[in-house]
Design a protein around this motif. Structure first.
Motif, PDB file in Angstrom:
ATOM      1  N   SER A  72       0.843  -1.178   0.000  1.00  0.00           N
ATOM      2  CA  SER A  72       0.000   0.000   0.000  1.00  0.00           C
ATOM      3  C   SER A  72       0.884   1.235   0.000  1.00  0.00           C
ATOM      4  CB  SER A  72      -0.891  -0.013   1.252  1.00  0.00           C
ATOM      5  OG  SER A  72      -1.645   1.158   1.321  1.00  0.00           O
ATOM      6  N   ARG A  91      -4.651   4.955  -0.239  1.00  0.00           N
ATOM      7  CA  ARG A  91      -4.318   3.762   0.523  1.00  0.00           C
ATOM      8  C   ARG A  91      -4.994   3.789   1.879  1.00  0.00           C
ATOM      9  NH1 ARG A  91       0.534   4.541   3.878  1.00  0.00           N
ATOM     10  NH2 ARG A  91       0.999   6.743   3.804  1.00  0.00           N
ATOM     11  N   THR A 135      -2.335  -1.548  -3.468  1.00  0.00           N
ATOM     12  CA  THR A 135      -3.214  -0.387  -3.432  1.00  0.00           C
ATOM     13  C   THR A 135      -2.324   0.835  -3.586  1.00  0.00           C
ATOM     14  OG1 THR A 135      -4.728  -1.513  -1.934  1.00  0.00           O
ATOM     15  CG2 THR A 135      -4.924   0.873  -2.084  1.00  0.00           C
TER      16      THR A 135
END
Length: 191
Positions: free
Chosen positions: A112, A150, A129
């Protein structure tokens, strides 16, 4: 025996291109007729030191902080830092969260970040992400890619089942599902 030909000289009528305002100015061989205003000095930013986990080290446990980290060794645990660089010999087994993530080595777990780069030697097995994602040719990526902001911190809550928001006794009319990722149900029967 061999002669190297000289490149043709530039004609003097070509105007010189001024440097960008944020770049340091190189000495110019020809002075322009107009004096240049002095550019403001760039603000000195404190130098951020890069912490390194060298290739011969193994670390078991979570790593967190706001600084920069380069991993050339192995980490078994979650990593949450400001900037992360996983070197070619680096390996992380756990979730990774950082503003900037550059992967040259191996990550097995969720990634992330605001900006994520997978260099050609990267191996990532897990969901990514990111607001910006770059994957070079040759990089291995297995998982889902989610574009957007994120999550603040990957946690065990996402793996745990969510409690039901519906009462024990269901009413006659269908209720809207409170979860955004649940499928939508439409009742088309005529009652």
């Amino acid at each position: 025996m061999f002669n190297k030909s000289k490149s043709p000289a530039k004609p003097s009528s070509v105007p010189s291109i001024p440097p960008l305002p944020d770049m340091p100015q190189a000495p110019q061989s020809t002075q322009s007729a107009q004096p240049r205003p002095a550019a403001p000095a760039p603000q000195a930013q404190p130098a951020r030191n890069l912490s390194t986990l060298s290739a011969d080290l193994k670390f078991d446990g979570n790593v967190s902080g706001s600084g920069d980290l380069q991993v050339d060794g192995q980490i078994k645990g979650d990593v949450k830092v400001g900037r992360l660089i996983v070197g070619e010999t680096g390996a992380i087994e756990g979730s990774v969260s950082a503003d900037y993530v550059e992967v040259r080595g191996r990550i097995v777990g969720a990634v992330s970040g605001k900006q994520v780069k997978l260099i050609s030697t990267a191996y990532v097995d897990g969901d990514i992400t990111a607001e910006q994602l770059s994957i070079d040719i040759g990089a291995y990526f297995q998982g889902r890619c989610i574009q957007g902001t994120r999550n603040p911190a990957p946690s065990a809550q996402s793996a745990a089942p969510r409690p039901s928001a519906q009462p024990a006794v269901a009413p006659q009319a269908p209720q809207p599902v409170p979860q955004a990722d649940a499928p939508q149900r439409i009742d088309m029967s005529s009652n």
